[in-house]
Design a protein around this motif. Sequence first.
Motif, PDB file in Angstrom:
ATOM      1  N   GLU A  13       0.851  -1.292   0.050  1.00 24.05           N
ATOM      2  CA  GLU A  13       0.075  -0.027   0.050  1.00 24.05           C
ATOM      3  C   GLU A  13       0.757   1.423   0.036  1.00 24.05           C
ATOM      4  O   GLU A  13       0.336   2.187   0.510  1.00 24.05           O
ATOM      5  N   GLU A  14       1.897   1.105  -0.799  1.00 19.79           N
ATOM      6  CA  GLU A  14       2.872   2.169  -0.585  1.00 19.79           C
ATOM      7  C   GLU A  14       2.685   3.131  -2.079  1.00 19.79           C
ATOM      8  O   GLU A  14       3.146   4.117  -2.170  1.00 19.79           O
ATOM      9  N   LEU A  15       2.283   2.124  -2.979  1.00 27.83           N
ATOM     10  CA  LEU A  15       2.311   2.880  -4.659  1.00 27.83           C
ATOM     11  C   LEU A  15       0.695   2.990  -4.727  1.00 27.83           C
ATOM     12  O   LEU A  15       0.012   2.015  -4.537  1.00 27.83           O
ATOM     13  N   THR A  16       0.484   3.666  -5.905  1.00 28.62           N
ATOM     14  CA  THR A  16      -0.818   3.723  -6.445  1.00 28.62           C
ATOM     15  C   THR A  16      -0.628   2.764  -7.463  1.00 28.62           C
ATOM     16  O   THR A  16       0.219   2.254  -7.779  1.00 28.62           O
ATOM     17  N   LEU A  17      -2.099   2.351  -8.138  1.00 31.11           N
ATOM     18  CA  LEU A  17      -2.182   1.400  -9.124  1.00 31.11           C
ATOM     19  C   LEU A  17      -1.241   2.044 -10.349  1.00 31.11           C
ATOM     20  O   LEU A  17      -0.549   1.222 -11.124  1.00 31.11           O
ATOM     21  N   SER A  18      -1.521   3.296 -10.442  1.00 30.31           N
ATOM     22  CA  SER A  18      -0.769   3.899 -11.654  1.00 30.31           C
ATOM     23  C   SER A  18       0.793   3.724 -11.523  1.00 30.31           C
ATOM     24  O   SER A  18       1.499   3.299 -12.498  1.00 30.31           O
ATOM     25  N   GLN A  19       1.357   4.028 -10.232  1.00 28.96           N
ATOM     26  CA  GLN A  19       2.751   3.676 -10.022  1.00 28.96           C
ATOM     27  C   GLN A  19       3.051   2.428 -10.129  1.00 28.96           C
ATOM     28  O   GLN A  19       4.242   2.204 -10.751  1.00 28.96           O
ATOM     29  N   ILE A  20       2.338   1.533  -9.641  1.00 27.48           N
ATOM     30  CA  ILE A  20       2.461   0.001  -9.982  1.00 27.48           C
ATOM     31  C   ILE A  20       2.627  -0.244 -11.488  1.00 27.48           C
ATOM     32  O   ILE A  20       3.730  -0.978 -11.832  1.00 27.48           O
TER      33      ILE A  20
END
Length: 192
Positions: free
Chosen positions: A140-147
Amino acid sequence: MDTTLYIRNMVCNRCIMVVEQQMDKWKLPVSHIALGEVTTTAPISDKQLDTIRKDLEALGFGLIDDKRQQTVERVKTAIIKLIYQKDLIQKINLSMWLEEELNEDYAHLSAWFSELESTTIEKFFIAQKIERVKELLRYEELTLSQIADQMHYSSVAYLSNQFKKVTGISPSQYKQSTENTRTPLDAVKSYK
């Protein structure tokens, strides 16, 4: 004379550490250790090999004696390493990369992999990518866009579609679920 042992289910640095500790226990000097293999400069007797086999199996590993299975395990190990190296995964041709990485013809790699694993290299690669996405979602450190960006998907929609195809649920459903457990990397097969 160097002896290389090919070991099933070595999928992370912790696995390397465990196998290295076992090599010390067996009093076998290590000249090289990596995911899926360890090389010792000492000769290994049949009795030692039986002990090594039993000890490794008790730890969830296993010795691989068959040349084709060794090659398939090297493919799996290379893919797992690729998934975790952010800069490598970007826009590669998987077949060409595996040929270079393993110094083997991709047609042979693909045929052996499909025969022994009952899936394709590409499906295994996708399944491993999705397991990495699950891991990143759990942190839960990154957004789905970042992932999607980190895993080099062309878009969030493409990542979401592939995720749902493999897992049966969307990334947001996965993230919200209380049962969002990851499959251990050595147990990941592929999607159907």
